[in-house]
Each structure stands twice: as C-alpha cells, then as structure tokens.
Design an enzyme around this catalytic site. Structure first.
Site, PDB file in Angstrom:
ATOM      1  NE  ARG A  10      -2.407   6.917   2.795  1.00  0.00           N
ATOM      2  CZ  ARG A  10      -1.349   6.261   3.259  1.00  0.00           C
ATOM      3  NH1 ARG A  10      -1.373   4.949   3.368  1.00  0.00           N
ATOM      4  NH2 ARG A  10      -0.259   6.913   3.618  1.00  0.00           N
ATOM      5  CG  HIS A  55       4.448   7.242   0.810  1.00  0.00           C
ATOM      6  ND1 HIS A  55       3.202   6.648   0.901  1.00  0.00           N
ATOM      7  CD2 HIS A  55       5.322   6.300   1.228  1.00  0.00           C
ATOM      8  CE1 HIS A  55       3.334   5.411   1.341  1.00  0.00           C
ATOM      9  NE2 HIS A  55       4.616   5.177   1.535  1.00  0.00           N
ATOM     10  CG  ASN A 100       2.968   6.677   4.538  1.00  0.00           C
ATOM     11  OD1 ASN A 100       1.866   6.252   4.825  1.00  0.00           O
ATOM     12  ND2 ASN A 100       4.043   5.881   4.490  1.00  0.00           N
ATOM     13  CG  ASN A 241       0.093   3.333   7.264  1.00  0.00           C
ATOM     14  OD1 ASN A 241      -1.054   3.705   7.032  1.00  0.00           O
ATOM     15  ND2 ASN A 241       1.121   3.754   6.555  1.00  0.00           N
ATOM     16  CE1 TYR A 243       0.710  -3.745   5.823  1.00  0.00           C
ATOM     17  CE2 TYR A 243       1.462  -1.792   6.993  1.00  0.00           C
ATOM     18  CZ  TYR A 243       1.018  -2.394   5.838  1.00  0.00           C
ATOM     19  OH  TYR A 243       0.874  -1.658   4.691  1.00  0.00           O
ATOM     20  CD1 TRP A 363       0.676  -2.743   1.439  1.00  0.00           C
ATOM     21  CD2 TRP A 363       0.117  -0.607   1.094  1.00  0.00           C
ATOM     22  NE1 TRP A 363       1.678  -2.184   0.703  1.00  0.00           N
ATOM     23  CE2 TRP A 363       1.366  -0.872   0.466  1.00  0.00           C
ATOM     24  CE3 TRP A 363      -0.438   0.671   0.985  1.00  0.00           C
ATOM     25  CZ2 TRP A 363       2.060   0.111  -0.233  1.00  0.00           C
ATOM     26  CZ3 TRP A 363       0.269   1.636   0.290  1.00  0.00           C
ATOM     27  CH2 TRP A 363       1.491   1.356  -0.302  1.00  0.00           C
ATOM     28  CD  GLU A 370       5.000  -3.322  -0.585  1.00  0.00           C
ATOM     29  OE1 GLU A 370       5.452  -2.786   0.447  1.00  0.00           O
ATOM     30  OE2 GLU A 370       3.826  -3.180  -0.964  1.00  0.00           O
ATOM     31  CD1 TRP A 371       8.240   1.025   0.820  1.00  0.00           C
ATOM     32  CD2 TRP A 371       9.333   2.600  -0.332  1.00  0.00           C
ATOM     33  NE1 TRP A 371       7.402   2.114   0.698  1.00  0.00           N
ATOM     34  CE2 TRP A 371       8.049   3.090   0.007  1.00  0.00           C
ATOM     35  CE3 TRP A 371      10.202   3.420  -1.061  1.00  0.00           C
ATOM     36  CZ2 TRP A 371       7.609   4.358  -0.367  1.00  0.00           C
ATOM     37  CZ3 TRP A 371       9.773   4.688  -1.429  1.00  0.00           C
ATOM     38  CH2 TRP A 371       8.493   5.141  -1.084  1.00  0.00           C
TER      39      TRP A 371
END
Length: 429
Positions: A10, A55, A100, A241, A243, A363, A370-371
């Site tokens: 992906r 995204h 996303n 997504n 977590y 992931w 990471e942003w």
C-alpha cells in the site's frame, strides 16, 4: 518486500508530485513516471498495489486560493486529481483508496491544530486562525463529497473497463467505559460514532450518525437528496487503520477536563488510563496502547454496523516507548514482534467468527517520516540508517517473513491458526 514474502504493497500518491499547482497548472510528467515505475516493478515481482490517492497533503495553491478543504471548491479539485490517477495508472491498479483517514485529518488539522493548516480554538489550542467547533464538520463534509464524486466518476467511466475496486480508509479506535456504569457505556457509543461512524456511516448509509446530529445540530452539514444518492454506498470495501483502544468517560452528567465537554467531541473524554493504570502496554505515541483484544472488537463492531462489508486492515503497527538510538537495540524489537503476533491473532479470531476481512497491512515496512513526529517514531520492520539510507531487517522482519512462509510447525499453535485464517480467505497480507 520480495525477500519478506508479502503479496501486496500500500502506498499513496502525492497530489503535489502529480499536480504541483492543482488544476491551475500542468501535470508533472516526472511524477507520473515515478509512480509508473513503482507500479510496474511491484507487479513484476508479484505484489498487488493498493493505491491511496489522497493522504493528507494538498497543493499549497489550493489553500491560498480558497482555504483548502474548508471550501466546497476542493471537491472538484480532488475529482480532477483522481481522474488523472485513474487515467494514468488504472489499467494496472485493482484496488483504489480515495482518501486516507479524513476523520483523523480534520481532528489534527481543524480541532487540535497540529497538522496544516493549523486551525484551532480554545480549549483545544491557541492557533492564529480557526474554530474547533465549527470548521471540522465543514472540512469533513467536503472531503466526503469529494470522495463520493470521485467514486461516482470511477464507477461510471473506469471501473467496468479497468476491473478494479474502490474504497476509503478511516482512522478507527475502540473504546471501553472508564467506569462500569450506564453513563460511560453511553459515552462509548458516542465515542465510536464521533470517531469511526462519522466517516463510515456517511459513505455506507448516506448520512451522519444520529448521535452527531443530536449533539452538533446545525453545525453538522446535511446532504441534499442528490448528494445522498451518490454518497450512499460510495465504497466497495472498508479500509481500517487501527492501533489502539481507549477509555471513554461521560461528560454530559459529570465534570470533565477541557475538550471532552464540547459538542465536537460528543461530550466524551477519552483517556488511556484509569486510576493511574494504562489500558495496555505503552507505545511511542502517548495516545496509543497495546490492547490486542481491541482489534477483534473493532472488527466485530464494523462487521455488525456495516453488514459485514469487505474490510482491509490497512494500517496496524507499533512504535516503542523506548527512544533508543543504539542500532542493536532497535534491531532486537521483540516488543514489535509480540505486538503483531497478538493483534494478528485477535484479527484471526474475528475472521474465524465470520468477519469478511480481505487483508492486513503492517505499518510500516521501513522506519519512515511520521508527520509532526519526524523520524523520532519508528514503526518499521526495517531500520533505516539516515546517513547511508541502508535498510537493515529487524527481528520483526525476520519473524514476519517466517510467519508468512510457514505459520508454525505446531498446528495447535496460535500463530498457525492465524496464518491459516488468512489463507482460508485468500487474504492480502
């Protein structure tokens, strides 16, 4: 990826790499060439591309001209971008994701003000612009309509010829009541609605959750009959997504700290701790906790709420709370191995109980950007040396490779049950 044994990858397409100025400029041929090379090389090696069109990042010019996702004009900009992607890559792409995590993006960009354009208002933050109560539903509404219009275009002009499917990915969380009482159980329902169902109710049923309409009132936009006709059912699959799980506390009938007592949060305060004890093992992200049973619960929730529509777990991963820069310590990531073992086992239980889960994506493949956390949070199966860019497999990569190839030699072992659950459904993993 070849050596790892995965059968899908992906990735997302950068809007500005294809259209640096949006529809106000030319298509960048170098951007098209880059993604063509990536797609062709994946297919050559037997890996199915799962392509996310949007995204988070957007051309700055669209923000400067009319405020980005706060403007309904952005809907047509997104459709224009999506059409270029369908035309350029759709002959080889069988699985499209329009966007996303629009629900996370509006939280981070328009409630908290942590992501661009950094809009917020007290008590959520002190930004130079924004209104955390009013702007998030507007931005979300425009993103959902942009998604639905792109799906309509794909279905009417590309899907039959290209033979692909199209869906959307949401950020999902599961919640447990902070206290064992009816008020906090109701708070769980509201938290699930304001976090997960905000997106998925709209694209599946054509309207927002009743809980949101009740507490947001006129601040929550409405879909016209025409819009409902193409928003409803505007997905072939759900992308999740996932977590973490958190506790939910009622803020209607009891006092809460600032933020939880606002309509935009459904009058719910969420936390990872109860009486000082975390809900699960800690992660590098302070809002994430290791709660494997939450995976089974969120999949069952989505199965029940959305009539067992096909699902993909499009992100699931672990970043260690130990910020260790010693390479050998980073490579011996037993905590990441244990995370994926436990979450995959929980997902397999949901599959064996009938959930139509078609695939699972770790992931992430490598330690990546990471942003706002930059490179400080490491989720990868592979360590990246930032000086040489060498990629070194961690223990988790070696475990995952063996898991995909063999499961376990012990047929009563949970790992073996897990991999067989995926193989029985021909899942992408």
């Amino acid at each position: 990826m070849c050596s790892l044994g995965t059968n899908a990858y992906r990735f997302s397409i950068s809007w500005t790499r294809i259209l640096p100025r949006g529809k106000f400029g030319q298509v960048n041929p170098s951007g098209i060439m880059f993604y063509n090379k990536l797609i062709d090389n994946l297919l050559e090696r037997g890996m199915e591309p799962f392509v996310t069109i949007h995204h988070h990042d957007i051309p700055q010019e669209l923000v400067d001209r009319y405020g980005g996702w706060l403007s309904p004009l952005m809907q047509e900009d997104f459709v224009y971008f999506a059409e270029i992607c369908f035309k350029s890559f759709g002959d080889r792409i069988k699985n499209w994701i329009t966007m996303n995590e629009p629900n996370l993006l509006v939280d981070m960009s328009y409630i908290r003000g942590w992501y661009p354009p950094a809009h917020c208002s007290p008590p959520f933050g002190n930004c130079s612009a924004g209104n955390s109560d009013i702007e998030p539903p507007i931005a979300m509404h425009n993103m959902i309509l942009g998604h639905a219009k792109a799906v309509k275009l794909y279905r009417e002009h590309f899907q039959l010829k290209q033979g692909g499917s199209i869906g959307i990915v949401g950020s999902t969380e599961y919640f447990e009541p902070l206290r064992d009482n009816e008020l906090d159980r109701q708070a769980v329902s509201r938290a699930l609605a304001f976090t997960n169902a905000w997106l998925f109710d709209a694209v599946v049923f054509g309207d927002y959750p009743a809980e949101m309409r009740l507490y947001l009132g006129s601040a929550l936009p409405t879909f016209s009959p025409e819009e409902t006709s193409y928003v409803k059912g505007s997905l072939d699959f759900i992308g999740m997504n996932f977590y973490t799980s958190l506790y939910a506390k009622d803020c209607i009938h009891s006092a809460c700290i600032s933020g939880g007592d606002r309509p935009i949060r459904g009058f719910v305060y969420t936390t990872g701790e109860r009486d000082g004890e975390p809900i699960g093992g800690r992660c590098g992200n302070p809002r994430f906790f290791v709660v494997p049973e939450g995976m089974e619960k969120i999949v069952n929730y989505m199965k029940e709420r959305y009539n067992n529509m096909p699902m993909f777990v499009t992100e699931n991963g672990f970043s260690s709370p130990q910020q260790n820069d010693q390479v050998q310590a980073l490579l011996q990531d037993t905590d990441r191995v244990n995370f994926h073992k436990s979450y995959l086992a929980a997902l397999a239980r949901a599959i064996r109980n009938g959930a139509d889960v078609r695939g699972y994506f770790v992931w992430s493949l490598v330690d990546n950007f990471e942003w706002i956390d930059g490179y400080s949070q490491r989720y990868g199966l592979y360590y990246v040396d930032r000086q040489t860019l060498e990629r070194v497999p961690k223990l988790s990569a070696k475990w995952y490779k063996n898991f995909l190839a063999n499961g376990s030699s012990n047929h009563n072992n949970e790992e073996d049950l897990t991999i067989r659950s995926f193989r029985n459904t021909n899942a992408i993993i």
